[in-house]
Motif scaffolding. Structure first.
Motif, PDB file in Angstrom:
ATOM      1  N   GLU A  53      -5.860   6.548   7.033  1.00 36.36           N
ATOM      2  CA  GLU A  53      -5.578   5.416   6.155  1.00 36.36           C
ATOM      3  C   GLU A  53      -4.220   5.610   5.515  1.00 36.36           C
ATOM      4  OE1 GLU A  53      -8.626   4.742   3.318  1.00 36.36           O
ATOM      5  OE2 GLU A  53     -10.137   4.351   4.839  1.00 36.36           O
ATOM      6  N   ASP A  54      -3.448   4.543   5.489  1.00 35.60           N
ATOM      7  CA  ASP A  54      -2.105   4.602   4.928  1.00 35.60           C
ATOM      8  C   ASP A  54      -2.119   3.914   3.574  1.00 35.60           C
ATOM      9  OD1 ASP A  54       0.579   4.905   4.507  1.00 35.60           O
ATOM     10  OD2 ASP A  54       1.175   3.310   5.873  1.00 35.60           O
ATOM     11  N   GLU A  55      -2.123   4.696   2.507  1.00 37.65           N
ATOM     12  CA  GLU A  55      -2.138   4.164   1.140  1.00 37.65           C
ATOM     13  C   GLU A  55      -0.810   4.403   0.429  1.00 37.65           C
ATOM     14  OE1 GLU A  55      -4.638   2.415  -0.123  1.00 37.65           O
ATOM     15  OE2 GLU A  55      -5.890   2.664   1.652  1.00 37.65           O
ATOM     16  N   PHE A  56       0.230   4.723   1.178  1.00 32.99           N
ATOM     17  CA  PHE A  56       1.517   5.028   0.550  1.00 32.99           C
ATOM     18  C   PHE A  56       2.188   3.787  -0.017  1.00 32.99           C
ATOM     19  CE2 PHE A  56       1.012   8.584   3.533  1.00 32.99           C
ATOM     20  CZ  PHE A  56       1.053   9.616   2.614  1.00 32.99           C
ATOM     21  N   TRP A  57       1.772   2.603   0.432  1.00 32.51           N
ATOM     22  CA  TRP A  57       2.371   1.374  -0.083  1.00 32.51           C
ATOM     23  C   TRP A  57       2.100   1.221  -1.567  1.00 32.51           C
ATOM     24  CZ3 TRP A  57      -0.695  -2.306  -2.324  1.00 32.51           C
ATOM     25  CH2 TRP A  57      -2.059  -2.221  -2.085  1.00 32.51           C
ATOM     26  N   ARG A  58       1.016   1.809  -2.070  1.00 35.67           N
ATOM     27  CA  ARG A  58       0.733   1.726  -3.506  1.00 35.67           C
ATOM     28  C   ARG A  58       1.776   2.475  -4.313  1.00 35.67           C
ATOM     29  NH1 ARG A  58      -5.816   2.201  -4.015  1.00 35.67           N
ATOM     30  NH2 ARG A  58      -6.265   0.493  -2.607  1.00 35.67           N
ATOM     31  N   ASP A  60       4.839   3.117  -3.172  1.00 30.49           N
ATOM     32  CA  ASP A  60       6.092   2.399  -2.931  1.00 30.49           C
ATOM     33  C   ASP A  60       6.193   1.140  -3.781  1.00 30.49           C
ATOM     34  OD1 ASP A  60       6.780   4.305  -1.113  1.00 30.49           O
ATOM     35  OD2 ASP A  60       6.203   3.128   0.640  1.00 30.49           O
ATOM     36  N   LEU A  61       5.066   0.501  -4.064  1.00 34.33           N
ATOM     37  CA  LEU A  61       5.063  -0.734  -4.838  1.00 34.33           C
ATOM     38  C   LEU A  61       5.627  -0.515  -6.241  1.00 34.33           C
ATOM     39  CD1 LEU A  61       4.220  -3.672  -4.517  1.00 34.33           C
ATOM     40  CD2 LEU A  61       2.017  -3.063  -5.514  1.00 34.33           C
ATOM     41  N   ILE A  64       9.429  -0.296  -5.807  1.00 32.22           N
ATOM     42  CA  ILE A  64       9.993  -1.600  -5.456  1.00 32.22           C
ATOM     43  C   ILE A  64      10.073  -2.477  -6.698  1.00 32.22           C
ATOM     44  CG2 ILE A  64       9.533  -3.733  -4.183  1.00 32.22           C
ATOM     45  CD1 ILE A  64       8.373  -1.930  -1.943  1.00 32.22           C
TER      46      ILE A  64
END
Length: 105
Positions: A53-58, A60-61, A64
């Motif tokens: 599971e890729d939860e790295f966007w949290r 990164d958010l 950003i």
């Protein structure tokens, strides 16, 4: 020359013996002590298809959002500090063309 070859072959035999004797002890120590800690600390969830599971966007958010706010604040502060804006540039271009006689109004 023959002495150096004999020395190299004796060193090679000693290193192989040393690896076979102590290598097993070190491997069992690693598997018993270190491997469970690595599994515990670096565990990642797996989805129903067997992919990680890729939860790295949290994470990164957050960055950003921070940089978007910073870009907006800098742009607004610079536009308020100077009299130049996007709309004033287009008006000036129209006035120059009008002065040259390219646009008849």
């Amino acid at each position: 020359m023959a002495k150096s070859r004999e020395l190299l072959s004796s060193l090679r035999e000693k290193s192989e013996d040393n690896f076979q004797n102590q290598g097993k002890q070190e491997l069992t120590y690693f598997q018993a002590s270190i491997a469970p800690l690595l599994e515990k600390n670096f565990y990642r969830n797996v989805d129903e298809y067997g992919r990680f599971e890729d939860e790295f966007w949290r994470i990164d958010l957050i960055f950003i959002g921070f940089f978007a706010i910073e870009l907006t604040a800098r742009t607004r502060s610079l536009s308020r500090r100077s009299s130049v804006s996007i709309f004033s540039c287009s008006k000036a271009k129209g006035k120059r063309q009008e002065a040259r006689g390219l646009i008849n109004r």
